[in-house]
Design an enzyme around this catalytic site. Structure first.
Site, PDB file in Angstrom:
ATOM      1  N   SER A 111     -18.009 -12.383 -13.192  1.00  0.00           N
ATOM      2  CA  SER A 111     -16.397 -12.087 -13.168  1.00  0.00           C
ATOM      3  C   SER A 111     -16.280 -10.636 -13.541  1.00  0.00           C
ATOM      4  O   SER A 111     -17.096 -10.109 -14.559  1.00  0.00           O
ATOM      5  CB  SER A 111     -15.733 -12.957 -14.341  1.00  0.00           C
ATOM      6  N   LYS A 155      26.859  22.633  -3.121  1.00  0.00           N
ATOM      7  CA  LYS A 155      27.376  21.333  -2.409  1.00  0.00           C
ATOM      8  C   LYS A 155      28.436  20.630  -2.939  1.00  0.00           C
ATOM      9  O   LYS A 155      29.488  20.090  -2.581  1.00  0.00           O
ATOM     10  CB  LYS A 155      26.014  20.530  -2.148  1.00  0.00           C
ATOM     11  N   SER A 200     -19.845 -17.957  -7.382  1.00  0.00           N
ATOM     12  CA  SER A 200     -20.978 -18.888  -7.102  1.00  0.00           C
ATOM     13  C   SER A 200     -22.224 -18.607  -7.787  1.00  0.00           C
ATOM     14  O   SER A 200     -22.914 -17.947  -7.348  1.00  0.00           O
ATOM     15  CB  SER A 200     -21.155 -18.741  -5.517  1.00  0.00           C
ATOM     16  N   GLY A 241     -16.658  -6.653  -9.645  1.00  0.00           N
ATOM     17  CA  GLY A 241     -16.054  -5.872  -8.571  1.00  0.00           C
ATOM     18  C   GLY A 241     -16.196  -6.562  -7.287  1.00  0.00           C
ATOM     19  O   GLY A 241     -15.810  -5.859  -6.148  1.00  0.00           O
ATOM     20  N   LYS A 242     -16.135  -8.015  -7.291  1.00  0.00           N
ATOM     21  CA  LYS A 242     -16.291  -8.562  -5.750  1.00  0.00           C
ATOM     22  C   LYS A 242     -15.069  -8.444  -5.099  1.00  0.00           C
ATOM     23  O   LYS A 242     -14.897  -8.236  -3.803  1.00  0.00           O
ATOM     24  CB  LYS A 242     -16.587 -10.286  -6.043  1.00  0.00           C
ATOM     25  N   SER A 243     -13.761  -8.765  -5.866  1.00  0.00           N
ATOM     26  CA  SER A 243     -12.455  -8.788  -5.098  1.00  0.00           C
ATOM     27  C   SER A 243     -12.155  -7.419  -4.630  1.00  0.00           C
ATOM     28  O   SER A 243     -11.533  -7.185  -3.544  1.00  0.00           O
ATOM     29  CB  SER A 243     -11.350  -9.256  -5.998  1.00  0.00           C
ATOM     30  N   LYS A 294      29.486  30.646  -0.217  1.00  0.00           N
ATOM     31  CA  LYS A 294      29.427  31.912  -1.383  1.00  0.00           C
ATOM     32  C   LYS A 294      29.661  33.230  -0.490  1.00  0.00           C
ATOM     33  O   LYS A 294      28.942  34.126  -0.986  1.00  0.00           O
ATOM     34  CB  LYS A 294      28.179  31.797  -2.228  1.00  0.00           C
TER      35      LYS A 294
END
Lengths: 598, 300
Positions: free
Chosen positions: A431, A19, A503, A434-436, A143
């Site tokens: 903290s 190409k 909390s 794994g909450k988020s 070619k």
């Protein structure tokens, strides 16, 4: 003048089909190369012959590896026409760069190696160019010198490609036997292919009809509003389709208010009329309140409007499509939040076979249903390339994830789950427990299933709602009260409110539960040592170093729930398992509440 | 009934669209103004894009102090006449330490007086999008660059990992500290620029027009003598009828022998040209792939 002055085209083909050499030859033979460029390429080529590929492989990494990584644009002209050429990479890995080059092109030059015939990558490029709206293809069977300029080889490959193209749809096809190394049938007719009486590649490029199909109804997306003293507001933008004349009636979207064109200008020059692709400003006879992202259109045939659309996506990111995940969509001059609600299936561009799929990976193409938070004003891509196209952007990483081509409005959504009841789901825990992570997963799943859902995450709350609070017991209780108050309002209004907050104090949580009523307490539980080891935000390390007083679990107590509705042991189960458990509990609770109500 | 849209109109429309998108989507855009012909066209397009309002961003000029006196005069007069907000930035510390192209060589001098100065100016003025007049035709690594070219927090370009860029939809999302370089003239050629200058009667620095000038003759190269370049053995200062094809610092901008003293004659000359535009730019040729290396480091 039947033909337009400018032709934008791309070249594509598999690696090693020659190409870059073909392009170098095209530029060289149409006298588009300067002497010093030729000289510098001669220096770099191993044997002082001209390695034409060095003209286009402009990056050092490309020259080192002998492959094309990204699209290169080249500009040349002949007495008949001007050309913008997008030389696109052949490697499958760089398909997205090939799509970049194809999106604005009118014609594709596809290369194949006469010895190899059609390769999967040739098919892939043809299919992607076709999806992006290209309907003119020139197939250079290259070619030819290596197959002795054998007509039968040429006919066989042409026949194979014709059969493949029939599966795509209506298409203009020409086949040209070439040898780009020596220039046969590139810019000059070859004496080695007496059996071929068609045009050379350059003759073909000079004579095909060019220019995007800009006909169609008037569409004008407002880019920005311009104000100057003593002048009416002027709306700036580029005409996507149709023509615009002073006095023409218009409809504004989304307001659906009508008006007429008072004046059209480019800079300070007044025009009677304007056509695509001009960038103009217009003023209207009436005072409409328009802003960026709004659209002016032909009132006799306005664009479609809808929040739910069906579109073909070309996925361009290493990270696969995730249904339900929040994405951004840029369409005309609008940017809206959206998510993919359904993948109908994936298409293998190399075989054109549809297969069932729930997601799309890098370089895959598929039809999807997309839900936007605000309506789009669009036309199907087949009718209008500019009002029918969009890109998908990653709201976090900022990258461009996909190219989208709109097919139609999506049929009405499967009715959202019947419940109009709200619920608060309260994730409590240390903290780094794994909450988020679980909250995010649950949020995305519920949203994808059509629930009204909001997520109040501790970190976001601390940055906004409770910016003024510290970490004393009083402040922590106040934080929980505030979040509880918001969650209660959401719950009352039929929303599923997800709260992820440490909390730590039992009493504060109980108080919130009593106030809200429909409440699901989820104890996100991992032993302190595990949380400390994860230490996602580095807080434990700092607390142990004495930098953070009152760190829950270290020097402030955490009072675990005595009787939680659900416990997720994140040291023993994956986030996906936890999220699935939570969703099951939510749906059970909602079903039960609905039964109680009736 | 709508007449055929010309090639220059198409280019103009595309550029205006890009400039407006940048102004609309970034909070602190700025235009890199180099005083050359491309910058003159860019400025003209920006004025057209926002008329009747003013250009909503400042112009930044990176002054190496090795520019031609005529360029600085032109810049200051234009800024005054058009009421433009112009910021001039110079890497004073490097100049105080004696940075100059004769002592450092062109690569190091560019790194200090252009790249570093540019990155400092963008940071000092908290610019999140810098609009520049570079064209893809100019050089082979530029041929690869997107219209919206993302730069990381250090101003670096990663050519192997550019964002896909489809249709006229640009993705301008960046994080704080990162910047976007925006090139509205990407698809223009040198001839397009001059034909547009002719059509729109755009004023350019007189250095582009041929007249007799004092130059240091070094083989094929004609080096302007304004900042006293040291002459090598056998090199002489001569008066030659010449003009600048590109404008940069005096030492690094070679003049070309030419009689073209009007825009029309320049166009005629270019239509017959057999040598490329940046051939006389010393800085493009100090090593293989030198423009790419400079761009990766943050150069425009």
């Amino acid at each position: 003048m039947a033909e337009r002055e400018l032709l934008r085209f791309l070249t594509a083909g598999s690696v090693d089909d020659g190409k870059s050499t073909l392009i170098g030859r095209l530029l060289h033979d149409s006298n588009a190369l300067y002497q010093d460029q030729l000289a510098s390429v001669r220096r770099a080529s191993p044997d002082s012959s001209i390695d034409f590929s060095l003209f286009t492989d402009g990056l050092r990494a490309e020259r080192e590896q002998g492959i094309t990584i990204d699209v290169a644009y080249r500009y040349f002209s002949t007495p008949k026409r001007k050309f913008i050429l997008a030389d696109t990479p052949g490697h499958e890995q760089y398909t997205r760069n090939m799509a970049t080059g194809a999106s604005n092109a009118d014609l594709a030059v596809l290369l194949t190696d006469a010895r190899k015939g059609l390769l999967p990558q040739t098919h892939r490029h043809a299919a992607i160019a076709w999806l992006l709206g290209i309907r003119q293809f020139a197939v250079a069977i290259n070619k030819m010198d290596l197959v002795g300029f054998e007509e039968a080889v040429f006919r066989k490959i042409a026949g194979d490609f014709r059969r493949f193209a029939e599966k795509l749809g209506p298409i203009d096809l020409v086949f040209i036997p070439t040898c780009s190394l020596d220039g046969d049938n590139i810019a000059r007719r070859s004496s080695r292919t007496p059996w071929y009486d068609g045009a050379t590649l350059l003759e073909h490029l000079e004579s095909v009809p060019a220019g995007p199909r800009r006909s169609g109804r008037m569409r004008f997306a407002v880019q920005t509003v311009l104000r100057a003293d003593g002048e009416p507001r002027r709306y700036a933008g580029q005409i996507a389709s149709g023509a615009l004349r002073a006095g023409d009636p218009l409809i504004a979207l989304p307001s659906l208010r009508g008006s007429r064109v008072a004046s059209i200008r480019i800079g300070d020059r007044e025009l009677d009329s304007a056509a695509p692709p001009l960038s103009i400003t217009v003023s209207l006879e009436d005072d409409l309140d328009l802003g960026r992202g709004d659209m002016l259109a032909d009132p006799a045939c306005p664009p479609r409007a809808g929040r739910r659309i069906r579109a073909t996506l070309l996925w361009m990111s290493d990270r696969p499509l995730e249904p339900g995940r929040p994405y951004l969509i840029k369409h005309t001059t609008r940017q809206v939040c959206a998510s993919v609600t359904r993948v109908y299936g994936a298409l293998d561009p190399a075989t054109l076979e549809q297969r069932p799929a729930a997601t799309l990976a890098l370089n895959e193409v598929g039809e999807c249903e997309i839900e936007c938070h605000q309506p789009l004003y669009f036309d199907p891509y087949a009718e209008n390339r500019l009002t029918g196209s969009f890109i998908v952007i990653d709201p976090i990483g900022n990258g461009t994830l996909a190219a989208g081509m709109i097919l139609c409005e999506a049929e009405e959504a499967a009715a959202a789950p019947a419940s109009t009841l709200g619920l608060t789901v309260w994730f409590t825990g240390l903290s780094s427990a794994g909450k988020s992570t679980i909250g995010q997963a649950v949020y995305e799943k519920l949203w994808a299933r059509g629930y009204k859902v909001e997520w109040l995450d501790g970190d976001a709350v601390r940055r906004n709602l409770s910016k003024d609070l510290g970490f004393s017991k009083e402040d922590r209780d106040e934080n929980v009260r505030r979040v509880g108050f918001v969650a209660e309002m959401l719950t009352r209004n039929g929303v599923i409110a997800l709260v992820s907050l440490i909390s730590p104090y039992r009493q504060a949580r109980e108080e919130v539960r009593r106030r809200i009523g429909n409440f699901l307490e989820v104890y996100v539980h991992a032993p302190l040592e595990v949380c400390e080891q994860r230490d996602v935000k580095g807080l434990y390390r700092r607390a142990r170093a004495g930098e953070i007083p009152g760190m829950t679990g270290v020097n402030d107590p955490y009072e675990p729930p005595l009787n939680p509705d659900l416990e997720c042991r994140t040291d023993r189960e994956t986030a996906a398992e936890s999220a699935a458990k939570v969703i099951e509990a939510i749906e059970r609770r909602l079903a039960q509440a609905a039964a109680d109500q009736s | 009934m709508p007449t055929e849209i010309s090639h220059l109109q198409t280019l103009e429309a595309e550029s205006i669209h890009i400039i407006r998108e940048t102004a609309a989507e970034f909070s602190r855009p700025a235009m890199l103004y180099s005083i050359g012909k491309d910058s003159s066209v860019l400025l003209h397009l920006a004025r057209k894009a926002f008329s009747p309002a003013r250009i909503p961003f400042p112009l930044i000029h990176i002054d190496t102090t090795y520019k031609f006196r005529e360029m600085i005069e032109f810049r200051d007069r234009l800024a005054c006449e058009l009421g433009l907000k112009l910021i001039v930035h110079t890497n004073r510390a490097a100049i105080a330490e004696g940075a100059n192209p004769f002592r450092l060589g062109t690569a190091k001098c560019c790194a200090q007086l252009k790249t570093k100065a540019l990155l400092d100016a963008l940071r000092d003025h908290r610019v999140d999008a810098a609009i520049g007049g570079a064209r893809r035709e100019e050089e082979r690594s530029r041929a690869k660059e997107r219209i919206y070219s993302f730069r990381d927090a250090y101003g670096q370009w990663d050519p192997r990992n550019q964002r896909p860029e489809l249709w006229n939809l640009f993705n301008g999302r960046i994080e704080q500290g990162e910047t976007m370089r925006v090139f509205p003239l990407s698809n223009w050629t040198e001839l397009d620029i001059w034909r547009y200058i002719e059509q729109e009667r755009i004023e350019v620095v007189p250095l582009y027009f041929a007249k007799e000038r004092e130059v240091l003759v070094r083989g094929e190269l004609l080096i302007p003598v304004e900042h006293n370049p040291p002459a090598g053995p056998g090199e002489t200062v001569e008066r030659v009828v010449c003009r600048m094809r590109t404008l940069g610092c005096t030492y690094c901008t070679g003049a070309i022998r030419s009689e073209a003293d009007t825009v029309a004659k320049i166009i005629e000359e270019l239509e017959r040209a057999e040598r490329s535009e940046r051939e006389n730019r010393l800085i493009d040729h100090d090593r293989d792939g030198s423009m790419e290396i400079k761009k990766r480091e943050g150069y425009f």
